[in-house]
Design an enzyme around this catalytic site. Structure first.
Site, PDB file in Angstrom:
ATOM      1  N   ASP A 108      76.900 -14.430  58.585  1.00 19.36           N
ATOM      2  CA  ASP A 108      76.002 -14.964  57.439  1.00 19.36           C
ATOM      3  C   ASP A 108      75.072 -14.102  57.165  1.00 19.36           C
ATOM      4  O   ASP A 108      74.510 -13.554  57.931  1.00 19.36           O
ATOM      5  CB  ASP A 108      75.783 -16.301  57.342  1.00 19.36           C
ATOM      6  CG  ASP A 108      74.852 -16.757  58.341  1.00 19.36           C
ATOM      7  OD1 ASP A 108      75.071 -16.400  59.678  1.00 19.36           O
ATOM      8  OD2 ASP A 108      73.784 -16.951  58.036  1.00 19.36           O
ATOM      9  N   TYR A 109      74.890 -13.746  55.849  1.00 15.23           N
ATOM     10  CA  TYR A 109      73.958 -12.950  55.339  1.00 15.23           C
ATOM     11  C   TYR A 109      72.570 -13.783  55.715  1.00 15.23           C
ATOM     12  O   TYR A 109      72.273 -15.065  55.314  1.00 15.23           O
ATOM     13  CB  TYR A 109      73.926 -12.733  53.897  1.00 15.23           C
ATOM     14  CG  TYR A 109      74.949 -11.633  53.520  1.00 15.23           C
ATOM     15  CD1 TYR A 109      74.880 -10.223  53.578  1.00 15.23           C
ATOM     16  CD2 TYR A 109      75.944 -11.971  52.733  1.00 15.23           C
ATOM     17  CE1 TYR A 109      75.644  -9.217  53.227  1.00 15.23           C
ATOM     18  CE2 TYR A 109      76.935 -10.996  52.233  1.00 15.23           C
ATOM     19  CZ  TYR A 109      76.700  -9.651  52.533  1.00 15.23           C
ATOM     20  OH  TYR A 109      77.639  -8.611  52.329  1.00 15.23           O
ATOM     21  N   ASP A 285      77.623 -17.344  51.495  1.00 13.64           N
ATOM     22  CA  ASP A 285      77.074 -16.059  52.027  1.00 13.64           C
ATOM     23  C   ASP A 285      77.497 -16.154  53.527  1.00 13.64           C
ATOM     24  O   ASP A 285      76.908 -15.582  54.254  1.00 13.64           O
ATOM     25  CB  ASP A 285      75.420 -16.350  52.319  1.00 13.64           C
ATOM     26  CG  ASP A 285      74.987 -17.564  53.329  1.00 13.64           C
ATOM     27  OD1 ASP A 285      76.003 -18.160  53.424  1.00 13.64           O
ATOM     28  OD2 ASP A 285      73.763 -17.556  53.331  1.00 13.64           O
TER      29      ASP A 285
END
Length: 331
Positions: A108-109, A285
């Site tokens: 995930d970002y 995300d």
DNA sequence: TTTAATGGCGCG
DNA sequence: AAAGCGCGCCATTAAA
């Protein structure tokens, strides 16, 4: 009565019952019951019924033209709202498991919308903090409270985190005051100090409002347009709502563009490398893959790189990756 | 039985 | 007058 619903009825939502729980024993019990009933009704009871007879799996649908910001939406069942914030909820998340010989890899970002804000606004201070790899909430607290990062208290960091999220959503001093439980004047003071320290962000917010008003739309990083209906409404409340949506849209929408580019890059890489790993979920995300043991190290190494390489921004992109036998462990 | 509105709440 | 963005789904209630 502490709050009204849109139709004027007395609200009994979580915020209200939390406050009532300070004075009475019943509200806490109601909140506990609701929390468990939510998990049972939405997940524990429902998901097993949605297992496909042929594949033995749960299959979501991804709606590609539903969310105005360009995000995907997930339905039937929605697998983008699987619990994660409570210990009980994570037990449900842990039910999503990899088959024998496989593991789940999740990446995930980190702080994607704030990084996009730094890029779009070209704010020097914000960009410097991200370039230095700082804890962004700590860095914000240090600026707003005028102390060294190392001297930031837990409460100051919590305040800064609320401010950072609030900015992305166009929150007002009123909303910040309510969220932090402080006077509105104090909340306004924090906002003023934030904008004094990050003038590029203040300019970006104002320019976004102007653009929305003049053109009737705002754009993502890659030029996708999002229409700002109500931006010229004669109704002040509707207009204010449209302004908040217009402030948020470039950040949420650009993040959606980025992860879609990453998904395309990932598909190409898996194909070129003849890998058996499969992308099975996207959660705004986050990407979740099902990966054979022998491909684990390659995927774990390359996935975050592909995500971070989805675009060249004025600040670095960071993606955190995890591996596990189930989604909770991998997350 | 289906549809719609409402209040509430799970996620990013 | 309202006050924090974007979703989908639950139970409840009322009506078709």
């Amino acid at each position: 009565m502490l709050k009204k619903t849109p139709s004027g009825a007395p609200s009994t939502d979580e915020e209200v019952l939390d406050r009532l729980a300070l004075d009475y024993p019943l509200p806490r019990l109601i909140l506990d019951y609701r929390g468990l009933a939510k998990l049972k009704g939405t997940y524990t009871d429902k998901l097993p019924r949605m297992v496909d007879a042929k594949t033995g799996r749960v299959h979501t649908r991804y709606l590609q033209a539903t969310a105005v910001t360009g995000r995907l939406a997930s339905s039937d069942p929605n697998l983008q709202n699987i619990p994660v914030r409570t210990a009980e909820g994570r037990r449900i998340r842990a039910c999503f498991v990899a088959p024998p010989g496989h593991a789940l890899v999740s990446a995930d970002y980190s702080q994607i919308e704030l990084r996009i804000m730094a890029h779009l606004s070209r704010d020097a201070g914000l960009a410097r903090a991200f370039a230095a790899g700082e804890d962004i909430h700590r860095a914000t607290a240090a600026e707003v409270f005028g102390v060294e990062p190392a001297a930031v208290t837990a409460e100051q960091r919590r305040y800064a985190k609320v401010i950072n999220f609030g900015l992305i959503y166009g929150m007002s001093a009123f909303g910040l005051a309510r969220e932090l439980g402080i006077e509105r004047a104090a909340a306004q003071g924090f906002i003023d100090r934030y904008f004094a320290r990050y003038p590029g962000v203040a300019r970006f917010m104002e320019e976004t409002r102007e653009t929305a008003r003049e053109r009737g739309y705002v754009e993502t990083l890659f030029g996708r347009r999002m229409w700002a209906t109500d931006i010229r409404s004669g109704n002040a409340a509707r207009r204010a709502g449209a302004e908040r949506a217009a402030i948020n849209a470039p950040m949420q929408g650009s993040a959606a563009d980025l992860i879609k580019r990453a998904m395309i890059a990932l598909a190409r890489w898996l194909d070129e490398e003849r890998l058996a790993a499969k992308l099975i979920l996207q959660v705004h995300d986050e990407l979740v893959l099902e990966v054979p043991e022998r491909e684990l190290e390659r995927v774990r190494g390359r996935l975050p790189e592909l995500m971070c390489g989805a675009a060249e921004l004025a600040v670095p992109l960071v993606a955190d990756v995890g591996v596990g036998a189930n989604w909770d462990e991998a997350h």
